[in-house]
Every structure is written in structure tokens, then in C-alpha cells.
Scaffold this motif. Structure first.
Motif, PDB file in Angstrom:
ATOM      1  N   GLY A   1      -4.573   2.218  -5.327  1.00  0.00           N
ATOM      2  CA  GLY A   1      -3.935   2.649  -5.638  1.00  0.00           C
ATOM      3  C   GLY A   1      -4.174   4.220  -6.889  1.00  0.00           C
ATOM      4  O   GLY A   1      -5.278   4.209  -6.756  1.00  0.00           O
ATOM      5  N   ALA A   2      -3.313   4.826  -6.871  1.00  0.00           N
ATOM      6  CA  ALA A   2      -3.967   6.246  -7.938  1.00  0.00           C
ATOM      7  C   ALA A   2      -4.124   6.289  -9.313  1.00  0.00           C
ATOM      8  O   ALA A   2      -4.187   7.128 -10.121  1.00  0.00           O
ATOM      9  CB  ALA A   2      -3.243   7.900  -7.385  1.00  0.00           C
ATOM     10  N   GLY A   3      -3.935   5.389  -9.528  1.00  0.00           N
ATOM     11  CA  GLY A   3      -3.853   5.228 -11.224  1.00  0.00           C
ATOM     12  C   GLY A   3      -5.341   4.687 -12.031  1.00  0.00           C
ATOM     13  O   GLY A   3      -6.633   5.109 -11.584  1.00  0.00           O
ATOM     14  N   PRO A   4      -5.063   4.594 -13.768  1.00  0.00           N
ATOM     15  CA  PRO A   4      -6.692   4.539 -14.092  1.00  0.00           C
ATOM     16  C   PRO A   4      -7.169   3.864 -13.750  1.00  0.00           C
ATOM     17  O   PRO A   4      -8.413   3.708 -14.720  1.00  0.00           O
ATOM     18  CB  PRO A   4      -6.403   5.239 -15.513  1.00  0.00           C
TER      19      PRO A   4
ATOM     20  N   ARG B   1     -10.862   5.037 -14.398  1.00  0.00           N
ATOM     21  CA  ARG B   1     -11.092   6.145 -13.505  1.00  0.00           C
ATOM     22  C   ARG B   1      -9.810   7.468 -13.387  1.00  0.00           C
ATOM     23  O   ARG B   1      -8.468   6.757 -13.746  1.00  0.00           O
ATOM     24  CB  ARG B   1     -10.996   5.981 -11.985  1.00  0.00           C
ATOM     25  N   GLY B   2      -9.926   8.446 -13.239  1.00  0.00           N
ATOM     26  CA  GLY B   2      -9.063   9.514 -13.694  1.00  0.00           C
ATOM     27  C   GLY B   2      -8.961  10.465 -14.832  1.00  0.00           C
ATOM     28  O   GLY B   2      -9.434   9.858 -15.494  1.00  0.00           O
TER      29      GLY B   2
ATOM     30  N   LEU C   1      -2.621   5.835 -19.077  1.00  0.00           N
ATOM     31  CA  LEU C   1      -3.014   4.509 -20.293  1.00  0.00           C
ATOM     32  C   LEU C   1      -2.743   3.034 -20.271  1.00  0.00           C
ATOM     33  O   LEU C   1      -3.997   2.172 -20.331  1.00  0.00           O
ATOM     34  CB  LEU C   1      -4.038   4.751 -21.810  1.00  0.00           C
ATOM     35  N   PRO C   2      -1.619   2.832 -20.270  1.00  0.00           N
ATOM     36  CA  PRO C   2      -0.846   1.962 -20.426  1.00  0.00           C
ATOM     37  C   PRO C   2      -1.500   0.723 -19.384  1.00  0.00           C
ATOM     38  O   PRO C   2      -1.797  -0.729 -20.074  1.00  0.00           O
ATOM     39  CB  PRO C   2       0.814   1.692 -20.273  1.00  0.00           C
ATOM     40  N   PRO C   3      -1.664   1.089 -18.103  1.00  0.00           N
ATOM     41  CA  PRO C   3      -2.137  -0.671 -17.249  1.00  0.00           C
ATOM     42  C   PRO C   3      -3.868  -0.289 -17.629  1.00  0.00           C
ATOM     43  O   PRO C   3      -4.168  -1.583 -17.720  1.00  0.00           O
ATOM     44  CB  PRO C   3      -1.845  -0.021 -16.014  1.00  0.00           C
ATOM     45  N   LEU C   4      -4.974   0.519 -18.321  1.00  0.00           N
ATOM     46  CA  LEU C   4      -6.185   0.461 -18.460  1.00  0.00           C
ATOM     47  C   LEU C   4      -6.001  -0.217 -20.131  1.00  0.00           C
ATOM     48  O   LEU C   4      -6.716  -1.681 -20.486  1.00  0.00           O
ATOM     49  CB  LEU C   4      -6.860   0.626 -18.166  1.00  0.00           C
ATOM     50  N   GLU C   5      -5.197   0.158 -20.550  1.00  0.00           N
ATOM     51  CA  GLU C   5      -4.972  -0.216 -21.954  1.00  0.00           C
ATOM     52  C   GLU C   5      -4.318  -1.770 -21.962  1.00  0.00           C
ATOM     53  O   GLU C   5      -5.302  -3.476 -22.541  1.00  0.00           O
ATOM     54  CB  GLU C   5      -4.135   0.428 -22.901  1.00  0.00           C
ATOM     55  N   ALA C   6      -3.881  -2.469 -21.129  1.00  0.00           N
ATOM     56  CA  ALA C   6      -3.483  -4.145 -20.967  1.00  0.00           C
ATOM     57  C   ALA C   6      -4.942  -4.611 -20.332  1.00  0.00           C
ATOM     58  O   ALA C   6      -4.108  -5.706 -20.715  1.00  0.00           O
ATOM     59  CB  ALA C   6      -1.778  -3.810 -20.502  1.00  0.00           C
ATOM     60  N   ALA C   7      -5.418  -4.208 -19.094  1.00  0.00           N
ATOM     61  CA  ALA C   7      -6.783  -4.725 -18.795  1.00  0.00           C
ATOM     62  C   ALA C   7      -7.745  -5.351 -19.622  1.00  0.00           C
ATOM     63  O   ALA C   7      -7.993  -5.548 -19.437  1.00  0.00           O
ATOM     64  CB  ALA C   7      -6.702  -3.989 -17.394  1.00  0.00           C
TER      65      ALA C   7
END
Length: 116
Positions: free
Chosen positions: A10-13, A29-30, A37-43
Motif C-alpha cells: 500500500g501507499a500509506g506511511p 515512509r512517505g 500518521l494514524p496507522p504509523l502511530e498505532a503501529a
């Protein structure tokens, strides 16, 4: 996020995630801003909950703003966060804001994983 090694499609961060010794590595990334940021923050939060050391592989970051800095500083309060290989854009932001003195910044993931 899954506990295993992921390819980060996918193209997310959020890119790959994997263990590196005692650390958990999360790739960013990106563009890292309030909208992405939400997916990266969650991870990062999930990694902090189960790992004493979390390494953010930031080599592929193309943009970062104050929202990104806030996330990094919050995660730093939860775990030993290490920023590895920040892209020139992120390195400049960290330096301009003095955040590079508050975070552990390393030239690459291998160096971040070796720090004791």
C-alpha cells in the motif's frame, strides 16, 4: 498490526515491521502529517506496549510536520524509541526543532539495534 514480518503493501506511511534482536523495527515512509500518521502511530504504540526498544526506520520519509514530532515524543515516553536513518527532510526537521537532542537518532537500523 501483525506480530510477524510484513511487507507493508500500500501507499500509506507504514512499511515493514520485524524483530531485530530485542528491538521491534517499524518502517515509516512517505509523508508523515496529521492526515497520514494514524496507522504509523498505532503501529508504534502497539510495538511500545510489547517491546522495550522500538526502532523507527525513517529512511523513506519524504515529509514530516509537527504532528509527526508529537507522535515521536509521545512514543518516546512509552519505550526506548530510536530513530534510524532519518531522511534528509526528517533530519532537518529534527535538527531545526531540537528534537534530535530529545530522541536517540542513529545512522541506520543496524546502529540503532546495537546501542545498549
Amino acid at each position: 498490526m501483525s506480530g510477524g514480518t510484513g511487507s507493508g503493501t500500500g501507499a500509506g506511511p507504514l512499511g515493514y515491521q520485524h524483530a531485530s534482536g530485542a528491538a521491534w523495527v517499524v518502517q515509516a515512509r512517505g509523508d508523515l502529517d496529521v492526515d497520514t500518521l494514524p496507522p504509523l502511530e498505532a503501529a508504534l504504540g502497539q510495538a511500545a506496549a510489547s517491546h522495550h526498544i522500538v526502532i523507527l526506520d525513517a529512511e523513506q520519509v519524504t515529509f514530516a510536520d509537527s504532528t509527526c514530532l508529537s507522535v515521536l515524543l509521545r512514543v518516546r515516553q512509552l519505550t526506548d524509541l530510536r530513530v534510524a536513518g532519518p531522511s534528509p527532510v526528517l533530519a532537518r526537521l529534527l535538527a531545526l526543532t531540537g528534537t534530535d537532542r530529545a530522541l536517540c537518532v542513529h545512522p541506520d537500523v543496524a546502529a540503532a539495534a546495537l546501542q545498549t
